[in-house]
Motif scaffolding. Structure first.
Motif, PDB file in Angstrom:
ATOM      1  N   LYS A 246       0.824  -1.209   0.000  1.00 44.99           N
ATOM      2  CA  LYS A 246       0.000   0.000   0.000  1.00 44.99           C
ATOM      3  C   LYS A 246       0.857   1.257   0.000  1.00 44.99           C
ATOM      4  O   LYS A 246       0.559   2.235  -0.712  1.00 44.99           O
ATOM      5  N   ASP A 247       1.954   1.251   0.777  1.00 40.31           N
ATOM      6  CA  ASP A 247       2.835   2.422   0.822  1.00 40.31           C
ATOM      7  C   ASP A 247       3.519   2.641  -0.518  1.00 40.31           C
ATOM      8  O   ASP A 247       3.644   3.794  -0.983  1.00 40.31           O
ATOM      9  N   ILE A 248       3.956   1.589  -1.154  1.00 41.17           N
ATOM     10  CA  ILE A 248       4.614   1.723  -2.476  1.00 41.17           C
ATOM     11  C   ILE A 248       3.624   2.257  -3.498  1.00 41.17           C
ATOM     12  O   ILE A 248       3.948   3.141  -4.308  1.00 41.17           O
ATOM     13  N   GLU A 249       2.404   1.757  -3.483  1.00 39.70           N
ATOM     14  CA  GLU A 249       1.394   2.231  -4.438  1.00 39.70           C
ATOM     15  C   GLU A 249       1.046   3.696  -4.201  1.00 39.70           C
ATOM     16  O   GLU A 249       0.849   4.463  -5.151  1.00 39.70           O
ATOM     17  N   LEU A 250       0.970   4.106  -2.928  1.00 45.86           N
ATOM     18  CA  LEU A 250       0.680   5.504  -2.610  1.00 45.86           C
ATOM     19  C   LEU A 250       1.780   6.432  -3.097  1.00 45.86           C
ATOM     20  O   LEU A 250       1.514   7.499  -3.676  1.00 45.86           O
ATOM     21  N   LEU A 251       3.037   6.064  -2.903  1.00 41.21           N
ATOM     22  CA  LEU A 251       4.147   6.922  -3.326  1.00 41.21           C
ATOM     23  C   LEU A 251       4.268   6.969  -4.846  1.00 41.21           C
ATOM     24  O   LEU A 251       4.621   8.012  -5.414  1.00 41.21           O
TER      25      LEU A 251
END
Length: 266
Positions: A246-251
């Motif tokens: 989720k963090d990678i997709e958000l960034l």
């Protein structure tokens, strides 16, 4: 010993002279019929309530005399003539007779025949309406409503953006401008900081490395999770991997990322 019923049957079957003598029937005295004590009172009460010929019309009906026999169309409703409504109406002038002197209109020298002929010669003929047939008997329909004619291309609003979309885009642009002003003010005051592209790329690469390490450990787990520690470790590693994804997709989905300054908040 024979039963009593069997003895009675044998006595009836035995032949005897006394049985040939006719016997007079015995007159059995019947008991009196029951009669209610309230019979008379009930009859009197019903007679007092009843009315003579209540449901069969009047007692006496006056008959018509032989002279007043029923005639044809005598039972039809008759219309009432009202002479008052015709009094206020204006009467039209009567048509003049042939003996009376009639005032003639002024004559004109126009030649209507030649004028009509010239107008018809110079007029543009009407084009026949476009129609199509859909049956062998020749049933015709207008071509415009069939969908074969590009009617929408001829509209004035063809190729233009609808009004509700322009209004929505205007509202979105205003909201975006307000958000940009808020971000710029917070950056100027030092409350927020915008990450550079190098910092953003380094964070994304670090998150991906962490995910690969945990994924490598996850693949090394045993297939059978028959104990509670094995099950808890597997669930914990799956939760960490989901959070990293989720963090990678958000960034990656946002080009500009703002980070709050902890020194300003404290």
């Amino acid at each position: 010993m024979l039963p009593v019923s069997y003895k009675k049957k044998e006595e009836e079957l035995e032949e005897s002279i006394y049985k040939l003598i006719p016997k007079t029937p015995e007159n059995k005295s019947k008991s009196k019929r029951y009669k209610s004590v309230f019979n008379d009172s009930v009859k009197n009460e019903i007679k007092s309530i009843k009315k003579e010929k209540k449901t069969l019309g009047p007692v006496s009906v006056c008959l018509n005399t032989p002279e007043n026999y029923l005639k044809k169309r005598s039972m039809l409703p008759q219309l009432i003539k009202d002479d008052k409504c015709n009094k206020n109406e204006e009467k039209k002038s009567p048509v003049s007779k042939h003996d009376e002197n009639v005032v003639l209109l002024s004559k004109t020298n126009k030649d209507f025949i030649s004028r009509n002929a010239v107008e018809n010669i110079l007029s543009i003929p009407k084009k026949p309406a476009c129609k199509f047939t859909d049956t062998r008997n020749g049933t015709t329909h207008t071509l415009e409503k069939s969908g074969l004619v590009p009617m929408y291309l001829k509209k004035k609003s063809y190729g233009k953006l609808p009004g509700y979309l322009t209004d929505r885009n205007r509202e979105l642009s205003l909201l975006q401008n307000e958000y940009d002003l808020f971000v710029q003010e917070s950056i100027n005051h030092g409350a927020m900081k915008c990450l550079s592209s190098t910092e953003r790329d380094s964070i994304i690469s670090g998150l991906k490395l962490n995910w690969e390490e945990i994924h490598h450990q996850y693949q090394g787990l045993s297939v059978v999770t028959d104990t509670a520690p094995k099950r808890n470790r597997k669930e914990r590693m799956e939760a960490v991997m989901n959070q990293l994804e989720k963090d990678i997709e958000l960034l990656e989905s946002h080009s500009k990322i703002y980070v709050s300054n902890p020194t300003y908040l404290s």
